[in-house]
Design a protein around this motif. Structure first.
Motif, PDB file in Angstrom:
ATOM      1  N   LEU A  86      51.755  42.735  42.198  1.00  0.00           N
ATOM      2  CA  LEU A  86      52.472  43.759  41.428  1.00  0.00           C
ATOM      3  C   LEU A  86      51.755  45.092  41.524  1.00  0.00           C
ATOM      4  O   LEU A  86      52.337  46.145  41.378  1.00  0.00           O
ATOM      5  N   GLY A  87      50.468  45.039  41.791  1.00  0.00           N
ATOM      6  CA  GLY A  87      49.645  46.239  41.942  1.00  0.00           C
ATOM      7  C   GLY A  87      48.248  45.791  42.301  1.00  0.00           C
ATOM      8  O   GLY A  87      48.007  44.595  42.459  1.00  0.00           O
ATOM      9  N   ARG A  88      47.321  46.726  42.410  1.00  0.00           N
ATOM     10  CA  ARG A  88      45.938  46.316  42.683  1.00  0.00           C
ATOM     11  C   ARG A  88      45.401  45.664  41.430  1.00  0.00           C
ATOM     12  O   ARG A  88      45.671  46.103  40.326  1.00  0.00           O
ATOM     13  N   GLN A  89      44.627  44.633  41.599  1.00  0.00           N
ATOM     14  CA  GLN A  89      44.091  43.936  40.439  1.00  0.00           C
ATOM     15  C   GLN A  89      42.809  43.220  40.811  1.00  0.00           C
ATOM     16  O   GLN A  89      42.543  42.970  41.973  1.00  0.00           O
ATOM     17  N   THR A  90      42.017  42.910  39.809  1.00  0.00           N
ATOM     18  CA  THR A  90      40.790  42.170  40.043  1.00  0.00           C
ATOM     19  C   THR A  90      41.109  40.684  40.021  1.00  0.00           C
ATOM     20  O   THR A  90      41.712  40.190  39.076  1.00  0.00           O
TER      21      THR A  90
END
Length: 177
Positions: A128-132
Motif C-alpha cells: 500500500l506504501g513504503r513500510q517497515t
C-alpha cells in the motif's frame, strides 16, 4: 486462455498449500543465469545456487512490491513439518525494477533439498506504501498468508514456482536442464 484447472500454480498445489486463489495483475520474471523460470519447471540445485534475478512489472516506480520465496515441502514433501521455510524476503521493490532495488529483509538462502522434490515459490505482493517489515525470528514455519495479512498486503499480484531435488537424487533420466 487456459482454464483455471490448467493453471500450473493450481496443478502444482501452490494454490492451496501456500496461496489462496488470486488473479495475476503484475509481471514477475525470475531468472537464474540466463534461464528464465517457467511455472512448474525442474531446476537442479547447482542451477539455483546463485540468487535469482527477479524483475517486477508494474506501471510506475512509485508503486512498491514485496517478494517472498518459500519452500512448502521442507524438510521433505512426505513430512513438510517446517512448511513454509522462508528462503528470501525483499520489500520496497519499486515497480518496473527488480529485487536488487528493494530492501532485503531476509538474505537469500539457496535451495538445498535433501529428500524428494521440493517446490520453491516466489510470491509478489503490491504494498500500500513504503513500510517497515521486520525479519521473522526464524525461517521455518513461515506462513505467507499470515505475513500478507499482518502487513496489509492483500492477495498476491504474481507468483512463480519451480521444482528442485537433490543433484544426485534423481536416479532417472528426467533432467530438463
Amino acid at each position: 486462455m487456459a482454464g483455471r484447472d490448467r493453471d500450473p500454480l493450481v496443478v502444482g498445489r501452490v494454490v492451496g498449500d501456500v496461496l489462496d486463489p488470486f488473479v495475476r495483475t503484475t509481471n514477475l520474471r525470475v531468472t537464474f543465469g540466463n534461464r528464465t523460470v517457467p511455472n512448474g519447471c525442474e531446476l537442479k540445485p547447482s542451477t539455483v545456487a546463485q540468487q535469482p534475478r527477479v524483475e517486477v512489472g508494474g506501471s510506475e516506480m512509485r508503486t512498491f512490491y514485496t517478494l517472498v520465496m518459500v519452500d512448502p515441502d521442507a524438510p521433505s514433501p512426505s513430512d513438510p513439518n517446517l512448511r513454509e521455510y522462508l528462503h528470501w524476503l525483499v520489500t520496497d521493490i519499486p515497480g518496473t525494477t527488480g529485487a536488487s532495488f528493494g530492501q532485503e529483509v531476509m538474505r537469500n538462502e539457496s535451495p538445498r533439498p535433501t529428500m524428494g522434490i521440493h517446490r520453491f515459490v516466489l510470491v509478489l505482493f503490491l504494498q500500500l506504501g513504503r513500510q517497515t517489515v521486520y525479519a521473522p525470528g526464524w525461517r521455518q514455519n513461515f506462513n505467507t498468508r499470515d505475513f500478507a495479512e499482518l502487513y496489509n498486503l492483500g492477495p498476491p499480484v504474481a507468483a512463480v514456482y519451480f521444482n528442485c531435488q537433490r543433484e544426485a537424487g534423481s536416479g532417472g533420466r528426467r533432467m530438463y536442464n
